[in-house]
Design an enzyme around this catalytic site. Structure first.
Site, PDB file in Angstrom:
ATOM      1  N   GLY A   1      31.581  13.746  49.485  1.00  0.00           N
ATOM      2  CA  GLY A   1      32.885  13.601  48.827  1.00  0.00           C
ATOM      3  C   GLY A   1      33.027  14.596  47.682  1.00  0.00           C
TER       4      GLY A   1
ATOM      5  N   VAL B   1      33.157  14.206  44.238  1.00  0.00           N
ATOM      6  CA  VAL B   1      32.186  14.081  43.135  1.00  0.00           C
ATOM      7  C   VAL B   1      30.783  14.391  43.648  1.00  0.00           C
ATOM      8  CG1 VAL B   1      31.123  12.472  41.510  1.00  0.00           C
ATOM      9  CG2 VAL B   1      33.605  12.453  41.829  1.00  0.00           C
TER      10      VAL B   1
ATOM     11  N   CYS C   1      35.759   8.509  33.231  1.00  0.00           N
ATOM     12  CA  CYS C   1      35.814   9.942  32.903  1.00  0.00           C
ATOM     13  C   CYS C   1      36.431  10.222  31.532  1.00  0.00           C
ATOM     14  CB  CYS C   1      36.561  10.698  33.987  1.00  0.00           C
ATOM     15  SG  CYS C   1      37.988   9.847  34.638  1.00  0.00           S
TER      16      CYS C   1
ATOM     17  N   GLN D   1      45.806  12.970  32.063  1.00  0.00           N
ATOM     18  CA  GLN D   1      44.730  12.954  33.053  1.00  0.00           C
ATOM     19  C   GLN D   1      45.080  13.721  34.323  1.00  0.00           C
ATOM     20  OE1 GLN D   1      43.463   8.567  31.552  1.00  0.00           O
ATOM     21  NE2 GLN D   1      42.524   9.188  33.477  1.00  0.00           N
TER      22      GLN D   1
ATOM     23  N   SER E   1      42.441  15.013  39.837  1.00  0.00           N
ATOM     24  CA  SER E   1      41.122  14.769  40.428  1.00  0.00           C
ATOM     25  C   SER E   1      40.618  13.353  40.176  1.00  0.00           C
ATOM     26  CB  SER E   1      40.106  15.776  39.886  1.00  0.00           C
ATOM     27  OG  SER E   1      40.029  15.678  38.481  1.00  0.00           O
TER      28      SER E   1
ATOM     29  N   PRO F   1      68.707  36.557  39.190  1.00  0.00           N
ATOM     30  CA  PRO F   1      68.961  36.357  37.753  1.00  0.00           C
ATOM     31  C   PRO F   1      70.393  35.904  37.456  1.00  0.00           C
ATOM     32  CG  PRO F   1      68.702  38.708  38.269  1.00  0.00           C
ATOM     33  CD  PRO F   1      68.484  37.978  39.535  1.00  0.00           C
TER      34      PRO F   1
ATOM     35  N   GLU G   1      42.949   1.672  32.914  1.00  0.00           N
ATOM     36  CA  GLU G   1      42.354   2.873  32.330  1.00  0.00           C
ATOM     37  C   GLU G   1      42.337   2.779  30.803  1.00  0.00           C
ATOM     38  OE1 GLU G   1      40.982   5.027  34.262  1.00  0.00           O
ATOM     39  OE2 GLU G   1      40.830   6.910  33.191  1.00  0.00           O
TER      40      GLU G   1
ATOM     41  N   ARG H   1      49.041  10.270  33.691  1.00  0.00           N
ATOM     42  CA  ARG H   1      48.652  11.265  34.688  1.00  0.00           C
ATOM     43  C   ARG H   1      49.602  12.453  34.578  1.00  0.00           C
ATOM     44  NH1 ARG H   1      44.066  10.670  37.130  1.00  0.00           N
ATOM     45  NH2 ARG H   1      44.614   8.631  37.962  1.00  0.00           N
TER      46      ARG H   1
ATOM     47  N   HIS I   1      40.711  16.473  32.344  1.00  0.00           N
ATOM     48  CA  HIS I   1      41.380  15.429  31.576  1.00  0.00           C
ATOM     49  C   HIS I   1      41.469  15.883  30.114  1.00  0.00           C
ATOM     50  CE1 HIS I   1      41.384  12.827  34.912  1.00  0.00           C
ATOM     51  NE2 HIS I   1      40.648  11.818  34.472  1.00  0.00           N
TER      52      HIS I   1
HETATM   53  N1  HSE Z   1      40.165   6.396  36.519  1.00  0.00           N
HETATM   54  C1  HSE Z   1      40.035   7.797  36.287  1.00  0.00           C
HETATM   55  C2  HSE Z   1      41.293   8.510  36.645  1.00  0.00           C
HETATM   56  C3  HSE Z   1      38.892   8.347  37.095  1.00  0.00           C
HETATM   57  O1  HSE Z   1      42.075   7.932  37.394  1.00  0.00           O
HETATM   58  O2  HSE Z   1      41.514   9.610  36.189  1.00  0.00           O
HETATM   59  C4  HSE Z   1      37.685   8.665  36.269  1.00  0.00           C
HETATM   60  O3  HSE Z   1      36.865   7.565  36.000  1.00  0.00           O
END
Ligand code: HSE
Length: 372
Positions: A11, A13, A135, A162, A165, A193, A241, A268, A275
């Site tokens: 995967g 990671v 993270c 964040q 990824s 333009p 989170e 996000r 991040h």
């Molecule tokens: N929960 C985190 C995220 C992943 O969604 O960015 C890292 O632990």
């Protein structure tokens, strides 16, 4: 050589982990066994010019033969396998990137540049379960650990930005698909333009709101937008989170009785793998900025200070500058208008490295050192 079982190495990671293990020559120190949830019997990746046969990852007898297991397979696998393995009598070391066991009493959250002393103490006390942290928590502590370890933080608010990824590989792909759909919706008009920007903006807005916009993974548009919610709702109104920040930070630091108060909003954004966090920190003392910077720099070799200047900040304190690197720059450090004990700070770091793979890779080394 110790037998090390690797699960979830294919995967995102896991791939970053194996690449780092190759870079740091970790494979020279171990006998690796590659486990798989879907391709047992096929060839493993090459290590030192040799391949082996992939082993079934749910085979408890095979897992029992390992001295150490490192898994990046995710919480579902951990919940399926960990307890069966322990019940079978296995007493090896379980090193896990997933969150499932993080807050259990029998586990340590590992971030050795910040809590090596506690990790070593726990090994002596018989702890055998070592889990990588969330993270954003790990990245905050890699950047600002100097202040936390010196017990200078009375409370902090971390507002996060964040990257995709953190949600997984499919989400990263979908972010790019979203950006591509936006680009296609504008087409050649961007080069004209004469055409007003408001017409172009209208096309973009229609695109991200259209039925055809790709949102199978995110659920909503992230490209050209942002998503101010990560994880499930907790009872107190925090997202999951947001909840992790205080509870995991204090567990990493071993603050059993005098927890540091931490909160903030997690958002996000359309970055790929870094991040970022904007922090407001109330210090216990009215320290000079230069002293704060020294504490940060001295805390670990990866934390770096970006001076609070426009060009340096825009050049060095962004996901674009930091992606793929172990450096964790900290900048925008200044006294806030609120008072001398209040500082701002901004940090960014690679979510797949210090945010996921690196702490568990280094934990393997810590366990190997301990076992001698
Ligand atoms: N929960 C985190 C995220 C992943 O969604 O960015 C890292 O632990």
């Amino acid at each position: 050589m110790r037998k090390i079982g690797l699960v979830g190495w294919r995967g995102m990671v896991g791939s970053v982990l194996v690449a780092r293990m190759r870079e740091e020559k970790d494979f020279d120190l171990i006998e690796p066994f590659f486990f798989t949830t879907s391709q047992a019997g096929q060839n493993s990746p090459e290590v030192a010019g040799e391949t082996s046969v992939l082993i079934e990852a749910f085979d408890i007898a095979a897992l029992k033969g390992m001295d150490i297991i490192i898994t990046c397979q995710g919480s579902r696998y951990t919940n399926d396998v960990y307890y069966k393995l322990r019940r079978s009598g296995w007493s090896g070391y379980w090193i896990d990137a997933a969150s499932a066991l993080r807050m259990k009493d029998h586990t340590m959250i590992v971030l050795d540049p910040v809590n090596l002393g506690l990790i070593q103490e726990s090994l002596i006390n018989g702890v055998r379960d070592f889990i990588g942290g969330n993270c954003t928590v790990s990245l905050m502590l890699m950047g600002l650990g100097g202040l936390f370890k010196s017990n200078l933080v009375e409370w902090a608010s971390a507002m996060t930005y964040q990257a995709a990824s953190g949600a997984g590989a499919k989400h990263m792909r979908e972010l790019i698909l979203q950006m591509s759909a936006i680009s296609s919706s504008v087409g050649a008009r961007i080069d004209n333009p004469e055409l007003g920007i408001l017409d172009i903006d209208k096309a973009v807005t229609q695109c991200v709101r259209s039925e055809a916009f790709p949102v199978d993974n995110w659920g909503f548009p992230l490209g050209g937008s942002l998503l101010p919610w990560i994880g499930d709702l907790k009872e107190n109104g925090q997202s999951e989170e947001e909840w992790k920040n205080e509870i995991e930070t204090n567990k990493i630091l071993g603050n059993n009785e005098s927890a540091i108060r931490l909160d903030g909003l997690c958002v996000r954004v359309g970055a790929m793998r870094c991040h970022s966090q904007a922090l407001t920190i109330k210090l216990r003392e009215n320290l000079d900025v230069a002293d704060i910077e020294d504490l940060i720099l001295e805390s670990n070799p990866w934390a770096d200070i970006v001076p609070n200047e426009k060009h340096a900040t825009l050049e060095r304190l962004t996901p674009a500058a930091v992606a793929g690197s172990l450096a964790v720059p900290v900048g925008r450090i200044r006294k806030m208008n609120i008072g001398g004990r209040y500082i701002s700070a901004f940090t960014t770091g690679d979510q797949l490295l210090w945010g996921a793979a690196e702490p568990i890779r280094r934990m393997l080394r810590v366990v190997l050192d301990y076992l001698g």
